[in-house]
Design a protein around this motif. Sequence first.
Motif, PDB file in Angstrom:
ATOM      1  N   ILE A   1       4.131  -8.976   8.937  1.00 36.78           N
ATOM      2  CA  ILE A   1       3.259  -7.947   8.354  1.00 36.78           C
ATOM      3  C   ILE A   1       3.351  -8.040   6.837  1.00 36.78           C
ATOM      4  CG2 ILE A   1       2.847  -5.467   8.107  1.00 36.78           C
ATOM      5  CD1 ILE A   1       4.380  -5.114  10.802  1.00 36.78           C
TER       6      ILE A   1
ATOM      7  N   LEU B   1       1.150  -6.586   3.110  1.00 38.87           N
ATOM      8  CA  LEU B   1       0.081  -5.783   2.541  1.00 38.87           C
ATOM      9  C   LEU B   1      -1.007  -6.736   2.048  1.00 38.87           C
ATOM     10  CD1 LEU B   1       2.323  -3.317   0.507  1.00 38.87           C
ATOM     11  CD2 LEU B   1       1.190  -2.863   2.693  1.00 38.87           C
TER      12      LEU B   1
ATOM     13  N   LEU C   1      -3.544  -4.123   5.871  1.00 37.96           N
ATOM     14  CA  LEU C   1      -2.542  -5.113   6.245  1.00 37.96           C
ATOM     15  C   LEU C   1      -3.138  -6.454   6.633  1.00 37.96           C
ATOM     16  CD1 LEU C   1      -0.425  -2.809   8.594  1.00 37.96           C
ATOM     17  CD2 LEU C   1      -0.108  -3.183   6.130  1.00 37.96           C
TER      18      LEU C   1
ATOM     19  N   ILE D   1       2.247   2.437   7.898  1.00 39.02           N
ATOM     20  CA  ILE D   1       2.084   0.983   7.999  1.00 39.02           C
ATOM     21  C   ILE D   1       2.333   0.508   9.429  1.00 39.02           C
ATOM     22  CG2 ILE D   1       3.099  -1.229   7.292  1.00 39.02           C
ATOM     23  CD1 ILE D   1       3.353   0.023   4.461  1.00 39.02           C
TER      24      ILE D   1
END
Length: 188
Positions: free
Chosen positions: A78, A80, A20, A117
């Motif tokens: 947030i 990826l 992340l 996540i």
Amino acid sequence: MTRRELIFPQSFPTIHTERLLLKQATIEDAEDMHIYLSNETVCRYMGIDAHETIEDTKGEIKWYDDIFKKQTGIRWGISLKDNPAIIGSCGFLNLEKQHLRTEIGYELHLDHWRKGIMSEAIAAVLRYGFQEMNLNRIEAIIDPANTASVQLLEKINFVREGLLREYDLGQNGFDDVYMYSILKRDYK
């Protein structure tokens, strides 16, 4: 005895984890964020209505900016590492500088639930709060019906301290909530 003091970042910090990138959300991120903030399932336990317009989401981003400028919180978007689209947020609000205490909040796009996540994001935010900001206590206020969040917090060593009766005024009246916390000395 030395006085412990909160260390608030002068500029918005970016945090990297294995999968992340936690970064400052901007108005350019509004469309990506609107996708999950307009989803009633995502917003069910957030204490807000699902966003109806992109302007609602821009207001959320403005709130993120305001709490950072006022030093009452910090909220990371947030994403990826292999995709810059913001898929959720996590951060601190209701920062009590005098007591080195804050509350954590978070949400995530439904497509990314149950993939670890949020565990990864919260772990990074906790590390930042305890190590960089010198926080002593991080609280989480959770709707008892939000079993996924209860399981998540307990998995990462938050302690349920009790039930706060009729703590929040929600859409259907006053709601009970669980109070969870993690202390710096208990953080692993």
